[in-house]
Design a protein around this motif. Structure first.
Motif, PDB file in Angstrom:
ATOM      1  N   SER A  95      13.873  -3.424   8.932  1.00 38.65           N
ATOM      2  CA  SER A  95      13.527  -4.726   8.347  1.00 38.65           C
ATOM      3  C   SER A  95      13.131  -4.571   6.888  1.00 38.65           C
ATOM      4  N   THR A  96      13.042  -5.692   6.199  1.00 36.21           N
ATOM      5  CA  THR A  96      12.410  -5.705   4.894  1.00 36.21           C
ATOM      6  C   THR A  96      10.922  -5.393   5.086  1.00 36.21           C
ATOM      7  N   ALA A  97      10.253  -5.065   4.000  1.00 34.67           N
ATOM      8  CA  ALA A  97       8.835  -4.739   4.088  1.00 34.67           C
ATOM      9  C   ALA A  97       8.055  -5.931   4.620  1.00 34.67           C
ATOM     10  N   ILE A  98       7.161  -5.672   5.572  1.00 31.99           N
ATOM     11  CA  ILE A  98       6.346  -6.730   6.160  1.00 31.99           C
ATOM     12  C   ILE A  98       5.268  -7.145   5.167  1.00 31.99           C
ATOM     13  N   ALA A  99       5.162  -8.429   4.909  1.00 33.98           N
ATOM     14  CA  ALA A  99       4.165  -8.945   3.975  1.00 33.98           C
ATOM     15  C   ALA A  99       2.770  -8.856   4.580  1.00 33.98           C
ATOM     16  N   GLY A 100       1.758  -8.777   3.695  1.00 28.19           N
ATOM     17  CA  GLY A 100       0.368  -8.791   4.130  1.00 28.19           C
ATOM     18  C   GLY A 100      -0.283  -7.430   4.196  1.00 28.19           C
ATOM     19  N   VAL A 101       0.476  -6.362   3.947  1.00 28.74           N
ATOM     20  CA  VAL A 101      -0.099  -5.012   3.974  1.00 28.74           C
ATOM     21  C   VAL A 101      -1.023  -4.855   2.766  1.00 28.74           C
ATOM     22  N   PRO A 102      -2.228  -4.317   2.934  1.00 25.41           N
ATOM     23  CA  PRO A 102      -3.130  -4.135   1.799  1.00 25.41           C
ATOM     24  C   PRO A 102      -2.517  -3.223   0.733  1.00 25.41           C
ATOM     25  N   ALA A 103      -2.960  -3.406  -0.517  1.00 25.89           N
ATOM     26  CA  ALA A 103      -2.524  -2.529  -1.603  1.00 25.89           C
ATOM     27  C   ALA A 103      -3.024  -1.112  -1.341  1.00 25.89           C
TER      28      ALA A 103
END
Length: 399
Positions: free
Chosen positions: A102-110
């Motif tokens: 998949s594309t990178a999952i949004a919401g992962v902390p910096a």
């Protein structure tokens, strides 16, 4: 609850060596592995008149490359059979067993993607089927440098079918933060009581692993929301961090709650002395007072300090252990209950057997690449992640 040989392995290794130095058994050091020991035969079942041929322990495997990722570090299977896979630069991806990424999952902390830091382990809440919570360990920046942190969020899917993490919150932070970018640890495992264990490396500092006022070189135990559970051994000790479960650890990269409920850990030694440990509440595992390896000087061995907990097994030359599981399937005959350690320097899997008070290396399974992570699939297959910028997800089957 963390995967054919890579063509970019030499380049990835050189980059890490520049950032982290050389010598010792850290995962970023190209120590020449020692000779592969002769596998120890597994106990054979006694056949009955109707049992058929005696099963033969699996000794050979096949490798099937499934996908290629950027510095993959950990993975976990979802109930639907897909995997969540972390990439150290800060991306969390969904990967299918057929290789769709998949594309990178949004919401992962910096994350602080530096040295050995970045996005590290991923684990599912024991009640994931009802609450969809996912836990991430990672290096984050802050006052004083970088440090290990653990966050949790809810895995959701929008109307278009794109996955994202929502309600993300940090539940624990290692203290203090440091400018050194080595030895973050970061493995996570849930206990039978629902509490969360996390390995926190000593950040290449040595002595603080013995200091209970900091969380360097510790295994910590927290509730899923980050609060302190009852029963932690130092919760009532003055000037001690209440989340500490055990201490005296160096660079712990493997953590497993076994089928019998006991907690096992593996960690990298310095120049030799990689360890496989049984972790108990309040235990002091000796770093840097004692070690089975050396650290620019000859260190005392565990045998000189019976008050400190010695490893169940240690390796010199090193294997440089990464992730670890306890195998509970049937596809690999004779492996049930054995621990499988990902080997970076040893470039394969190391099978360890615990039988009563005896711990042995049962066999090595060469895979021709630095192995960062190992996981068991729902059908009993084994999956590994190769290390580095073009690290592959590989399915392992009996030959």
């Amino acid at each position: 609850m963390t995967r054919a040989p890579r063509r970019a392995g030499v380049v990835a290794l050189a980059l890490i060596l520049v950032a982290c130095g050389s010598g010792g058994s850290d995962d970023d050091v190209g120590v020449v592995p020692g000779p592969t020991p002769t596998p120890t035969a597994s106990p054979q079942p006694v056949p009955t008149a109707t049992s058929g041929p005696t099963p033969v322990t699996t000794t050979a495997v096949t490798r099937t490359p499934i996908a290629t990722l950027d510095n993959p570090w950990a993975m976990v299977f979802l109930p639907d059979g897909r995997m969540l896979v972390t990439e150290r630069p800060g991306r969390l991806r969904l990967v299918t067993t057929s290789g769709q990424v998949s594309t990178a999952i949004a919401g992962v902390p910096a994350v602080a993607y530096t040295g050995q830091g970045g996005l590290l382990d991923v684990a599912l809440d024991p009640a994931f089927a009802t609450n969809a919570r996912v836990y991430l360990s990672y290096a984050e920046t802050g006052t004083g440098g970088a440090g290990l942190a653990v966050a949790r969020g809810t895995l959701t899917t929008d109307a278009g079918g794109t996955a994202q993490l929502t309600n993300v919150a940090v539940i624990w932070r290692q203290a203090p933060k440091l400018t050194d970018v080595r030895h973050f640890g970061g493995r996570m495992a849930f206990g039978r009581d629902g509490t969360l264990f996390v390995t926190a490396g000593e950040r290449h500092q040595g002595a603080p692993a013995q200091n209970l006022s900091v969380t360097l070189g510790k295994v910590i135990r927290i509730n899923p929301d980050g609060t302190i559970p009852t029963g932690n051994p130092f919760a009532g000790t003055a000037n001690a961090r209440p989340e500490i479960w055990s201490y005296g650890h160096r660079n712990p990269y493997g953590l497993v709650v076994a089928s019998d409920g006991r907690l096992f850990e593996s960690e990298m030694g310095p120049e030799g002395g990689d360890e496989f440990n049984l972790i108990t509440a309040g235990g002091n595992y000796g770093w840097r007072l004692v070690s089975e390896g050396n650290d620019g000087e000859v260190l005392p061995r565990h045998s000189t300090r019976p008050d400190l907990t010695a490893p169940l097994f240690s390796w010199t030359p090193v294997i440089a252990p990464g992730g670890m599981i306890q195998y509970t399937g049937t596809r690999f005959v004779g492996w049930d209950g054995d621990f499988l350690l990902a080997g970076l320097v040893s470039q394969g899997l190391v099978r360890v057997r615990v039988s009563g008070s005896t711990t042995t290396e049962a066999a090595r399974i060469p895979l021709g690449a630095r192995i960062r992570e190992v996981e068991q699939g729902p059908d009993g297959t084994i999956w590994v992640l190769e290390d580095g910028g073009t690290g592959r997800l590989v399915r392992i089957d009996p030959a």
